[in-house]
Structures are given as structure tokens and as C-alpha cells.
Write a protein that holds these residues in place. Structure first.
Motif, PDB file in Angstrom:
ATOM      1  N   MET A   1       0.850  -1.179   0.000  1.00 32.18           N
ATOM      2  CA  MET A   1       0.000   0.000   0.000  1.00 32.18           C
ATOM      3  C   MET A   1       0.897   1.243   0.000  1.00 32.18           C
ATOM      4  SD  MET A   1      -3.203   0.650   2.524  1.00 32.18           S
ATOM      5  CE  MET A   1      -3.772  -1.026   2.356  1.00 32.18           C
ATOM      6  N   SER A   2       0.547   2.209  -0.786  1.00 32.18           N
ATOM      7  CA  SER A   2       1.436   3.359  -0.911  1.00 32.18           C
ATOM      8  C   SER A   2       1.471   4.128   0.411  1.00 32.18           C
ATOM      9  CB  SER A   2       0.952   4.280  -2.023  1.00 32.18           C
ATOM     10  OG  SER A   2      -0.074   5.096  -1.534  1.00 32.18           O
ATOM     11  N   ARG A   3       2.539   4.899   0.533  1.00 32.99           N
ATOM     12  CA  ARG A   3       2.793   5.649   1.756  1.00 32.99           C
ATOM     13  C   ARG A   3       1.605   6.546   2.118  1.00 32.99           C
ATOM     14  NH1 ARG A   3       8.514   8.236   2.381  1.00 32.99           N
ATOM     15  NH2 ARG A   3       8.835   6.049   1.970  1.00 32.99           N
ATOM     16  N   ASP A   4       1.117   7.305   1.133  1.00 36.23           N
ATOM     17  CA  ASP A   4       0.057   8.259   1.426  1.00 36.23           C
ATOM     18  C   ASP A   4      -1.259   7.568   1.733  1.00 36.23           C
ATOM     19  OD1 ASP A   4       1.454  10.402  -1.048  1.00 36.23           O
ATOM     20  OD2 ASP A   4       1.698  10.431   1.133  1.00 36.23           O
ATOM     21  N   LEU A   5      -1.482   6.452   1.022  1.00 30.24           N
ATOM     22  CA  LEU A   5      -2.768   5.763   1.162  1.00 30.24           C
ATOM     23  C   LEU A   5      -2.965   5.238   2.591  1.00 30.24           C
ATOM     24  CD1 LEU A   5      -5.252   5.014  -0.425  1.00 30.24           C
ATOM     25  CD2 LEU A   5      -4.166   2.842  -1.028  1.00 30.24           C
ATOM     26  N   THR A   6      -1.898   4.678   3.191  1.00 29.96           N
ATOM     27  CA  THR A   6      -2.006   4.146   4.553  1.00 29.96           C
ATOM     28  C   THR A   6      -2.464   5.225   5.528  1.00 29.96           C
ATOM     29  OG1 THR A   6      -0.231   2.608   4.095  1.00 29.96           O
ATOM     30  CG2 THR A   6      -0.722   2.987   6.403  1.00 29.96           C
ATOM     31  N   GLY A   7      -1.762   6.362   5.483  1.00 31.07           N
ATOM     32  CA  GLY A   7      -2.115   7.458   6.377  1.00 31.07           C
ATOM     33  C   GLY A   7      -3.506   7.995   6.077  1.00 31.07           C
ATOM     34  N   PHE A   8      -3.806   8.110   4.768  1.00 25.92           N
ATOM     35  CA  PHE A   8      -5.109   8.648   4.361  1.00 25.92           C
ATOM     36  C   PHE A   8      -6.237   7.754   4.879  1.00 25.92           C
ATOM     37  CE2 PHE A   8      -8.545   8.375   1.179  1.00 25.92           C
ATOM     38  CZ  PHE A   8      -9.056   9.665   1.290  1.00 25.92           C
ATOM     39  N   LEU A   9      -6.097   6.445   4.690  1.00 26.68           N
ATOM     40  CA  LEU A   9      -7.137   5.507   5.147  1.00 26.68           C
ATOM     41  C   LEU A   9      -7.284   5.548   6.666  1.00 26.68           C
ATOM     42  CD1 LEU A   9      -6.690   2.342   2.898  1.00 26.68           C
ATOM     43  CD2 LEU A   9      -8.616   3.932   2.950  1.00 26.68           C
ATOM     44  N   ALA A  10      -6.143   5.607   7.357  1.00 24.47           N
ATOM     45  CA  ALA A  10      -6.197   5.651   8.832  1.00 24.47           C
ATOM     46  C   ALA A  10      -6.953   6.905   9.280  1.00 24.47           C
ATOM     47  CB  ALA A  10      -4.787   5.642   9.403  1.00 24.47           C
ATOM     48  N   ARG A  11      -6.667   8.029   8.606  1.00 21.24           N
ATOM     49  CA  ARG A  11      -7.365   9.284   8.985  1.00 21.24           C
ATOM     50  C   ARG A  11      -8.854   9.187   8.657  1.00 21.24           C
ATOM     51  NH1 ARG A  11      -2.582  11.498   7.170  1.00 21.24           N
ATOM     52  NH2 ARG A  11      -3.342  11.708   5.050  1.00 21.24           N
ATOM     53  N   LEU A  12      -9.127   8.622   7.477  1.00 26.74           N
ATOM     54  CA  LEU A  12     -10.510   8.535   7.010  1.00 26.74           C
ATOM     55  C   LEU A  12     -11.362   7.633   7.912  1.00 26.74           C
ATOM     56  CD1 LEU A  12     -12.267   9.354   4.463  1.00 26.74           C
ATOM     57  CD2 LEU A  12     -11.796   7.042   3.640  1.00 26.74           C
ATOM     58  N   LEU A  13     -10.757   6.507   8.307  1.00 25.52           N
ATOM     59  CA  LEU A  13     -11.546   5.493   9.027  1.00 25.52           C
ATOM     60  C   LEU A  13     -11.519   5.658  10.554  1.00 25.52           C
ATOM     61  CD1 LEU A  13     -10.607   2.373   6.885  1.00 25.52           C
ATOM     62  CD2 LEU A  13     -12.702   3.715   6.787  1.00 25.52           C
ATOM     63  N   SER A  14     -10.673   6.565  11.037  1.00 25.87           N
ATOM     64  CA  SER A  14     -10.553   6.717  12.488  1.00 25.87           C
ATOM     65  C   SER A  14     -11.894   6.949  13.198  1.00 25.87           C
ATOM     66  CB  SER A  14      -9.581   7.850  12.827  1.00 25.87           C
ATOM     67  OG  SER A  14      -8.274   7.372  12.723  1.00 25.87           O
ATOM     68  N   PRO A  15     -12.722   7.866  12.691  1.00 28.05           N
ATOM     69  CA  PRO A  15     -13.991   8.099  13.410  1.00 28.05           C
ATOM     70  C   PRO A  15     -14.818   6.826  13.553  1.00 28.05           C
ATOM     71  CG  PRO A  15     -13.648   9.769  11.707  1.00 28.05           C
ATOM     72  CD  PRO A  15     -12.592   8.732  11.502  1.00 28.05           C
ATOM     73  N   LEU A  16     -14.737   5.967  12.536  1.00 28.32           N
ATOM     74  CA  LEU A  16     -15.506   4.720  12.575  1.00 28.32           C
ATOM     75  C   LEU A  16     -14.814   3.679  13.470  1.00 28.32           C
ATOM     76  CD1 LEU A  16     -18.066   3.766  11.062  1.00 28.32           C
ATOM     77  CD2 LEU A  16     -16.548   2.585   9.467  1.00 28.32           C
ATOM     78  N   ALA A  17     -13.499   3.549  13.268  1.00 28.80           N
ATOM     79  CA  ALA A  17     -12.740   2.510  13.980  1.00 28.80           C
ATOM     80  C   ALA A  17     -12.705   2.739  15.483  1.00 28.80           C
ATOM     81  CB  ALA A  17     -11.325   2.441  13.424  1.00 28.80           C
ATOM     82  N   TRP A  18     -12.670   3.994  15.893  1.00 28.04           N
ATOM     83  CA  TRP A  18     -12.489   4.293  17.319  1.00 28.04           C
ATOM     84  C   TRP A  18     -13.765   4.813  17.958  1.00 28.04           C
ATOM     85  CZ3 TRP A  18      -8.303   2.012  18.729  1.00 28.04           C
ATOM     86  CH2 TRP A  18      -7.218   1.943  17.866  1.00 28.04           C
ATOM     87  N   ARG A  19     -14.924   4.516  17.325  1.00 29.22           N
ATOM     88  CA  ARG A  19     -16.182   5.031  17.860  1.00 29.22           C
ATOM     89  C   ARG A  19     -16.601   4.199  19.084  1.00 29.22           C
ATOM     90  NH1 ARG A  19     -21.081   4.761  13.936  1.00 29.22           N
ATOM     91  NH2 ARG A  19     -21.202   2.719  14.867  1.00 29.22           N
ATOM     92  N   GLY A  20     -16.593   4.788  20.228  1.00 30.20           N
ATOM     93  CA  GLY A  20     -17.073   4.118  21.442  1.00 30.20           C
ATOM     94  C   GLY A  20     -16.080   3.118  22.001  1.00 30.20           C
ATOM     95  N   PRO A  21     -16.240   2.807  23.288  1.00 28.43           N
ATOM     96  CA  PRO A  21     -15.289   1.902  23.959  1.00 28.43           C
ATOM     97  C   PRO A  21     -15.269   0.484  23.376  1.00 28.43           C
ATOM     98  CG  PRO A  21     -16.734   2.997  25.550  1.00 28.43           C
ATOM     99  CD  PRO A  21     -17.261   3.335  24.200  1.00 28.43           C
ATOM    100  N   THR A  22     -16.433  -0.023  22.921  1.00 26.59           N
ATOM    101  CA  THR A  22     -16.465  -1.406  22.433  1.00 26.59           C
ATOM    102  C   THR A  22     -15.578  -1.565  21.200  1.00 26.59           C
ATOM    103  OG1 THR A  22     -18.697  -1.641  23.273  1.00 26.59           O
ATOM    104  CG2 THR A  22     -17.984  -3.257  21.642  1.00 26.59           C
ATOM    105  N   ARG A  23     -15.802  -0.672  20.197  1.00 24.36           N
ATOM    106  CA  ARG A  23     -14.999  -0.769  18.980  1.00 24.36           C
ATOM    107  C   ARG A  23     -13.532  -0.494  19.275  1.00 24.36           C
ATOM    108  NH1 ARG A  23     -17.786   0.965  13.415  1.00 24.36           N
ATOM    109  NH2 ARG A  23     -19.686  -0.210  13.712  1.00 24.36           N
ATOM    110  N   SER A  24     -13.298   0.486  20.122  1.00 28.17           N
ATOM    111  CA  SER A  24     -11.904   0.825  20.449  1.00 28.17           C
ATOM    112  C   SER A  24     -11.211  -0.366  21.111  1.00 28.17           C
ATOM    113  CB  SER A  24     -11.868   2.027  21.398  1.00 28.17           C
ATOM    114  OG  SER A  24     -12.422   3.154  20.778  1.00 28.17           O
ATOM    115  N   ALA A  25     -11.941  -1.013  22.026  1.00 24.49           N
ATOM    116  CA  ALA A  25     -11.347  -2.160  22.724  1.00 24.49           C
ATOM    117  C   ALA A  25     -10.997  -3.266  21.727  1.00 24.49           C
ATOM    118  CB  ALA A  25     -12.322  -2.679  23.772  1.00 24.49           C
ATOM    119  N   ARG A  26     -11.904  -3.528  20.801  1.00 18.00           N
ATOM    120  CA  ARG A  26     -11.649  -4.611  19.838  1.00 18.00           C
ATOM    121  C   ARG A  26     -10.493  -4.265  18.899  1.00 18.00           C
ATOM    122  NH1 ARG A  26     -15.001  -8.357  21.115  1.00 18.00           N
ATOM    123  NH2 ARG A  26     -17.169  -7.934  21.673  1.00 18.00           N
ATOM    124  N   LYS A  27     -10.425  -3.006  18.515  1.00 16.82           N
ATOM    125  CA  LYS A  27      -9.350  -2.573  17.623  1.00 16.82           C
ATOM    126  C   LYS A  27      -8.000  -2.673  18.341  1.00 16.82           C
ATOM    127  CE  LYS A  27      -8.103  -0.077  13.838  1.00 16.82           C
ATOM    128  NZ  LYS A  27      -8.151  -0.656  12.519  1.00 16.82           N
TER     129      LYS A  27
END
Lengths: 235, 569
Positions: A1-27
Motif C-alpha cells: 500500500m502506498s505511503r500516502d494511502l495508509t495514512g489517508f485511510l487511517a485518517r478517514l476510518l478513524s472516526p468509525l474505527a475508534w467510535r465508542g469503547p467497544t470498537r476501540s477495545a476490539r481494535k
């Protein structure tokens, strides 16, 4: 995965991935597992490499990964306890991919380097996001680990170029990139195949329902001690 | 004369064991090399390590023996999945995938993985492999053999008559009635991981009272013929391998304990859970005692061999030894599934005309440790490592000074117990040592005991026991003399017992030398001996594992054969 894409996806998906304690705990638990898996691979690499110097480097790195796994797991456990419906995460039991044996030492080093760099970019994006959300504890967790990831990225690159030389090292990095793409393709295939298999086996299960009656009649459960009579083993 | 490799795999504790000309040459659990706790995968690394240790190639093997019959197991799995339809709908896809994806092809996979012709790969019945693993390395010519585990192909408990090298199956209890799965179900109920937390339940038992006999009489019933019957509504192992117990169990015993919650015996509910463990232990012992007496009645033998995972219950073994009427009892150190590899190898060797091996003298059947390699890596790590002339004297001096010593010397052990080759050693006197060990290294529940290792000839000075066929392998317990309890404060369990290891020079020479040196220094020839591993990790195997342990844990000293590393304050 290209350098920019990794960071871009992490930024894009953060609100979803880290929403609430349950999702955060699983991640975080998933990160803990990944760190523990990496620790296992590095320990095996330390046992396989002929060089005591590289074995020492792998052991130090493995020690960091073990510590990271513990840090992620502890935070995950705490968040799981803070969830609206508290839950308990299972004990960490990572698997080893035996990458050193699979790839050889050059490609192994290249793989670890690429993985560390990707983790660094991802974690940098998470730190920014957590700071923006005033989640200081999570930001501090990733920031602490980031320092190690940067060091791991540097030393693996140095070791790779020292071991393989400039040209071969770059080739190894490219080969690993292609190998990772192939692995992602296989994983996607497995994901689809598992779902198809699930549907097919459940259909088979329904079709086998009449056999259940037969089994209950012909092969009932027999409790108690069953004498074997004259049955003698071996024949 | 044959060269046979035995293999167990695909459930838990995969292992390989090599028998050459009837003698056990090497036996290794895969987890020690893969570093994955209870690794169930095909143990090719362990298999090649056994061969390399003996200087053999796969082509030199006359047979590879697998410890169970794959298609007999498939039949049992299918029958039970169908019998419990529709409750098994969730387990069905996974069970089928496991069976069809790898388990029924295991003999072919072994042939391919090892590079051995397929016709040299054979298999034996699971319980027969267990029985052979105990009888054929025991010191007995005629013995009753009692195998108790979760389940093999169909049997969960078997009684055998063992004479010389022959085993005759006399009686069995079949799945789903299973003492192993009874224990596993209650282990899950108490919030521990199945196949890993059973030792914790055994340790917890001493903190409770067996006052729940009434509900337990509904959960498991003695059938009057020496056997037992589970109330299947209380369990879920027939339908869901993950859960282990059913809602009926919670109706009888109350809600399950949440996993991971710290134990606190000032809480009413934790005292109740301790009572559950104590009652389970008492009931299990009663049933095993009944089975052992039945085995004695059926065989007329004076000696008993125990095998299967349940045979690792040291408290029950001690009670069987005391009350079942047998003169002697033997438990092979890897009594669980790993031991099946050894049994299968011995059966295949015997089928090829080899003699029965001599009695198992030592569990040190693994790989030796490379001190030179450890020294080279330690130098690169900047550790203060030095070679010493008398490692035992150094270890004894450090233990006497209250230090915790990581002791990695000789070939590593076969089975789940550290018996001095890969051990953490400490002074057994001060309970504070136990706290330090738990806090710094093991991260264990506070109720779990540590075990003592004692110079064999001095056993009677500290314990109400003498060395027997089980004590060298730490598979039994003994009462600590009242007068010795203060001196053995760190290793005496709450109930006044200890899971002792008696150490003789020919069985564990390195540990024997440490104990002898301790005596020479004027101390009791006893050490606290626990396994050299961190929480959730397999016991250390090689030099790199030992150094990784050192980096991660705050022990005071590490001995890798004659290489000593001491932590400076």
C-alpha cells in the motif's frame, strides 16, 4: 500500500474505527494480537539467524513487541470494562507466520521494515485524531509506541542494507511488496470462500436433518461403564 | 530393530517422540519450539528436532505413528453433530471444516511434511496410545491402566489390563460422558480458559470447602458400576466446543464467574466459586477412586498406571495412591495429549518386534541448550555474562541469598512440568518470595501454589512421604510436616500439601547438584521450583528463549549451562 494511502485511510476510518469503547477495545485487542504475532516471528528469527548480532537485535525488537502487546491489551481490557455492556476479551493467543523460514532472512527483514513503516504512518494518523478528540490517554499510548516503531523502521532498514547490499536490499523490498499484495489477494479470496462455505454447510446441515432421527435410534447415548468382553487389542 | 517417530496433533499440545531400537531417544512438544502455548498444529518442527538430535533423516524412519484414528474420530464427530441437531448448527460448519480440511488427511500430511512414504505412516487408537505411553515406560510388568481424558475417538475413560508389552481393553465410558469435559466445563464456568486453566481450578480447590455436594450430585452421578454419568443438560460440549457448559449448570450453581476479574476471597461470590472448585475436586477424586478400584478388581494387578489429561491432577493421584489399594502408581510426565505421541511410537516399535523400553528415568528428553550461542548473543546485548566453573554452587549461593534464579541447563523437559532443566529456583522459606515471583514474573492468581523440589534422600525430613514412582515427575502431592511448614512457607499450599518433586542424581543431575550445594551451605536441601516462562508463554527451550526471558522479567540471575548472568542492583 502506498505511503500516502495508509495514512489517508487511517485518517478517514478513524472516526468509525475508534467510535465508542467497544470498537476501540476490539481494535486495540487486534493491535495487541498483531504485536504478539510479530514478537513470535522475531523470537523465531533470533533462534534461526546465524549472526549473534542480528539475533540480539531481533530479541530486543521482540521485547519491545511484547511490551506493546501488553500495553494495547491492558488499554483494551480497560475500555471493554467501560463499554455500555462490559465484556471480557480473551487471553492473547497470537499465531506465528514463521516468516523467517518462509521468506529467508533478507526478505524477512524487508517485510519487518515495511510493516514497521506502515504501522508508523498509521499510528501517526491515530495520534493526530485522538488529540483532536481530546482522548489523551489513547494518544499517549500510540505516541509511546510510535517512538519504538520509528527506531524499528530505522534499524531494520540498516540491517537489511548491511546484509544484502544496496541493490539486493531494494530488490528484496520490491519482492516483499509483491508478496504482500499476493497475500492480500489470498486473504480476500479466503474471506469470500469462508462465507460461501458457511452457507453451503448450513444447507447441508438442513438436508441432513432426517439422519438425526436415524442416529438417535441406531446410535443412542450409552452412559456407564461398558465392558469390552472378549474384545482384545491388538487383534 | 526399528526407528519410529510418534506424533500427536490437531487438538492441543502437539508433540513428537522418537523411539530407536525400543528406547525413547527424544520427546518434544511443539509449543517449546514454535513458542505458541499449547500449539496444536502438526508438529513438524518438533519432529525434525527429534530426528536431528538423534542424527537421523526422515528416510531412516521405519514408521511414523499417529496417536489416533482420524476416520474413527470423524465418525464420532458426525454422529454427535447429527444426534444433537438442531443445537449443533453453530458448531457444524467449524467442526466439518476442521475434520475435512486437515484432520482426516493428517496421515497424508505427515507423509508429505516429513518426506516419508505414505505406507510407513500408521495410526493407533487415542486411548490405546495414552495407555501405552504410561504402561510401556512404567517400572511394572503387570499393571492396571486407567486412561481418563476429554475424549479420544469415542472413549472418554478406559480401563486396560497391561501385561509386559500387551494391552487389553476391559471397559470404557464413552463420550459425551467425560470427566475431562466435566472438568473443562467447570473450568470455563469459573472463568478460566479451557485446556489451560485446569491447574488453576485445582489450586483454587484448597481455598474452598466441598459443601456443594447436593447440586453436584445432579451434575454428575455415580452409576454404581464404578463409572459416572453427566447430566448433559449442564454441558454444551456435545453441541458447542467453545462454551463447555449449559444454562442448566448456572441454574444449579449460580451465574458463571466473569473471566479476568481479580480474585478476592473477602467477596461472598468468590468464596462460592472456591467452594465450586473444592466440590469439583472432591467429586472427581471420588469418581477416579471408584474407577481405580474397578480397575484393580478387573485386573487383579498390584500396580496402576494413569494416563490422559485428568491424570495430571496431582491431588487426585495422591488420593488414588493412598486409598485405591494399589502398591504402586505411575503417571508418565506428559500424561496429556502430548504423551499420545510417545505411546503411538512405542506401540509401532513393539509391532516391529522391538523390546519394551526400560522404565522412564528422566523427563529430560528435549533439546540441550547452547551456552556458547547464549554467550555470543549476551555479549551483543551488552549483558554481564561470564562462564563459571561450578554453576550449581553459584545457583545454590544465589538461592540461599534469597535471589530468584532462572536455571536453564541440560535437555529440556518432556511434559508440562519444569523439573530442574528449565526452572525458576528460589528459597522456599519466605512467602514473600512467592509474592515477588507472582508479581514480577508469573502474573498468576494469588491462590496458586508453587512447588518444592527436595533432595530425594531427605524427602521424609520435610514431607509425610518418601520418593515413589510419581514424585520424580511432580505428578502427586504430599503433606508438609507441621514442623517444616514455616521453613517451607513459600511452597506449602493452603491445605498443608505440596506438589513435591523428589530429586535424585540420575534423574535430574543439575538440580541435584544445586540441592546438594545448598545442603553443604547449611541450608535445607529444598528449593521453590516453578517453570521458566512468562505469563501465557511456553516454557523456555533454547538459548534465545532464555535471553528473551531475561530481558522481559526481573529475575536476579540466569544460568544457561555454565553461563551466568547476574542483575546488578
Amino acid at each position: 500500500m502506498s505511503r500516502d494511502l495508509t495514512g489517508f485511510l487511517a485518517r478517514l476510518l478513524s472516526p468509525l474505527a475508534w467510535r465508542g469503547p467497544t470498537r476501540s477495545a476490539r481494535k486495540l485487542y487486534a493491535f495487541a494480537l498483531a504485536e504478539q504475532g510479530s514478537m513470535l516471528d522475531l523470537r523465531l528469527a533470533a533462534a534461526r539467524t546465524p549472526s549473534p548480532a542480528r539475533a540480539a537485535a531481533y530479541l530486543r525488537h521482540a521485547d519491545d513487541e511484547a511490551r506493546h502487546a501488553q500495553m494495547f491489551a491492558r488499554r483494551a481490557a480497560r475500555l471493554a470494562g467501560e463499554a455500555a455492556r462490559p465484556f471480557v476479551l480473551p487471553p492473547l493467543r497470537a499465531d506465528s507466520e514463521r516468516l523467517f523460514e518462509l521468506l529467508g532472512e533478507r526478505e524477512f527483514l524487508a517485510f519487518v521494515h515495511v510493516g514497521e513503516e506502515r504501522a508508523r504512518r498509521q499510528f501517526e494518523a491515530y495520534v493526530t485524531w485522538f488529540k483532536g478528540q481530546a482522548r489523551d490517554q489513547d494518544a499517549a499510548l500510540f505516541e509511546t509506541i510510535l517512538g519504538d516503531e520509528r527506531r524499528h523502521g530505522r534499524y531494520t532498514r540498516e540491517l537489511l542494507f548491511e546484509l544484502a547490499g544496496d541493490l539486493e536490499a531494494r530488490r528484496a523490498l520490491r519482492r516483499v511488496g509483491r508478496w504482500e499484495l499476493g497475500r492480500r489477494w489470498l486473504r480476500a479470496g479466503r474471506f469470500v470462500a469462508e462465507r460461501v462455505y458457511l452457507v453451503l454447510t448450513l444447507a447441508l446441515y438442513v438436508l441432513a436433518a432426517p439422519l438425526a432421527l436415524l442416529v438417535r435410534l441406531v446410535r443412542p447415548i450409552r452412559p456407564g461403564l461398558r465392558a469390552e468382553g472378549s474384545r482384545i487389542l491388538p487383534e | 530393530m526399528a526407528r519410529v517417530l510418534g506424533i500427536s496433533a490437531h487438538y492441543h499440545d502437539a508433540a513428537a517422540a522418537l523411539v530407536v531400537d525400543g528406547e525413547v531417544v527424544a520427546a518434544i512438544q511443539e509449543e517449546r519450539l514454535s513458542r505458541i502455548k499449547n500449539d496444536p498444529g502438526l508438529p513438524l518442527t518438533a519432529a525434525f528436532a527429534c530426528l536431528q538430535h538423534a542424527g537421523l533423516q526422515p528416510a531412516d524412519l521405519d514408521a511414523v505413528a499417529f496417536y489416533e484414528e482420524p476416520f474413527a474420530k470423524l465418525e464420532r464427530v458426525l454422529v454427535h453433530l447429527l444426534r444433537h441437531l438442531p443445537r449443533t448448527w453453530r458448531a457444524f460448519p467449524r467442526a466439518l471444516a476442521g475434520q475435512l480440511g486437515s484432520k482426516i488427511w493428517v496421515l497424508d500430511h505427515l507423509s508429505e511434511g516429513l518426506g516419508v512414504p505414505r505406507d510407513r505412516v500408521v495410526c493407533f487408537d487415542h486411548h490405546r496410545s495414552h495407555a501405552a505411553s504410561a504402561l510401556l515406560v512404567s517400572p511394572y510388568e503387570h499393571a492396571a491402566v486407567l486412561v481418563v481424558d476429554g475424549v479420544g475417538e469415542a472413549h472418554a475413560t478406559t480401563i486396560w489390563d497391561g501385561r509386559g508389552g500387551d494391552l487389553r481393553l476391559l471397559a470404557s465410558v464413552d463420550f459425551p460422558h467425560s470427566l475431562g469435559l466435566l472438568y473443562a466445563g467447570l473450568t470455563a464456568y469459573l472463568g478460566f480458559a479451557v485446556n489451560e486453566g485446569e491447574y488453576k481450578v485445582m489450586g483454587l480447590a484448597a481455598w474452598g470447602q466441598p459443601r456443594l455436594r447436593e447440586p453436584f450430585a445432579k451434575i454428575v452421578r455415580l452409576t454404581g458400576d464404578g463409572a459416572y454419568e453427566l447430566d448433559l443438560a449442564c454441558f454444551a460440549h456435545m453441541s458447542d466446543a467453545d462454551l463447555g457448559f449449559g444454562p442448566a449448570l448456572e441454574r444449579l450453581l449460580g451465574p458463571r464467574r466473569p473471566p479476568g476479574r481479580p480474585w478476592d476471597f473477602t467477596r461472598d461470590d468468590d468464596r462460592h466459586y472456591a467452594d465450586v472448585a473444592a466440590t469439583l475436586q472432591a467429586v472427581l477424586e471420588d469418581i477416579l477412586l471408584g474407577l481405580a478400584r474397578k480397575a484393580r478388581a478387573l485386573t487383579g494387578a498390584d500396580h496402576l498406571c494413569l494416563a490422559g489429561g485428568v491424570a495430571l491432577n496431582a491431588l487426585a493421584n495422591a488420593r488414588i495412591q493412598a486409598e485405591a489399594g494399589f502398591a504402586r502408581v505411575f503417571v508418565q510426565p506428559a500424561a496429556g495429549d502430548a504423551g499420545g505421541a510417545l505411546g503411538a511410537a512405542l506401540l509401532a516399535a513393539r509391532d516391529r518386534g522391538d523390546p519394551r523400553p526400560g522404565p522412564l528415568r528422566s523427563a529430560a528428553l528435549g533439546l540441550p541448550i547452547d551456552a556458547s550461542r547464549a554467550h555470543a548473543i549476551a555479549r551483543e546485548l551488552g549483558l554481564p555474562a561470564r562462564r563459571v566453573d561450578d554453576p550449581a554452587a553459584h545457583a545454590a549461593r544465589l538461592v540461599a541469598a534469597g535471589k530468584i534464579v532462572a536455571h536453564a541447563r541440560g535437555r529440556f523437559e518432556w511434559g508440562p512440568r519444569a523439573l530442574g532443566q528449565r526452572s525458576l529456583l528460589a528459597c522456599p522459606r519466605d512467602p514473600a518470595t512467592r509474592e515477588r515471583m507472582n508479581r514480577l514474573i508469573k502474573e498468576r492468581e494469588p491462590f496458586r501454589p508453587f512447588a518444592p523440589a527436595v533432595l530425594a534422600e531427605k524427602t521424609g525430613d520435610f514431607f509425610a512421604a518418601e520418593p515413589d514412582d510419581m514424585t520424580p515427575f511432580m505428578t502427586t502431592t504430599a503433606r508438609v510436616h507441621e514442623a517444616a511448614r514455616e521453613r517451607l512457607g513459600a511452597v506449602t499450599h493452603r491445605d498443608g500439601t505440596a506438589r513435591l518433586q523428589t530429586v535424585a542424581a540420575e534423574r535430574a543431575p543439575e538440580l541435584h547438584a544445586v540441592l546438594t550445594e545448598l545442603a553443604a551451605l547449611g541450608h535445607d536441601p529444598v528449593v521453590l521450583n516453578t517453570s521458566l516462562n512468562g505469563a501465557g508463554e511456553p516454557i523456555v527451550a533454547g538459548a534465545e528463549d532464555a535471553l528473551a526471558f531475561w530481558l522481559r522479567h526481573g529475575v536476579d540471575a540466569l544460568l544457561v549451562d555454565d553461563l551466568l548472568i547476574e542483575r546488578t542492583p
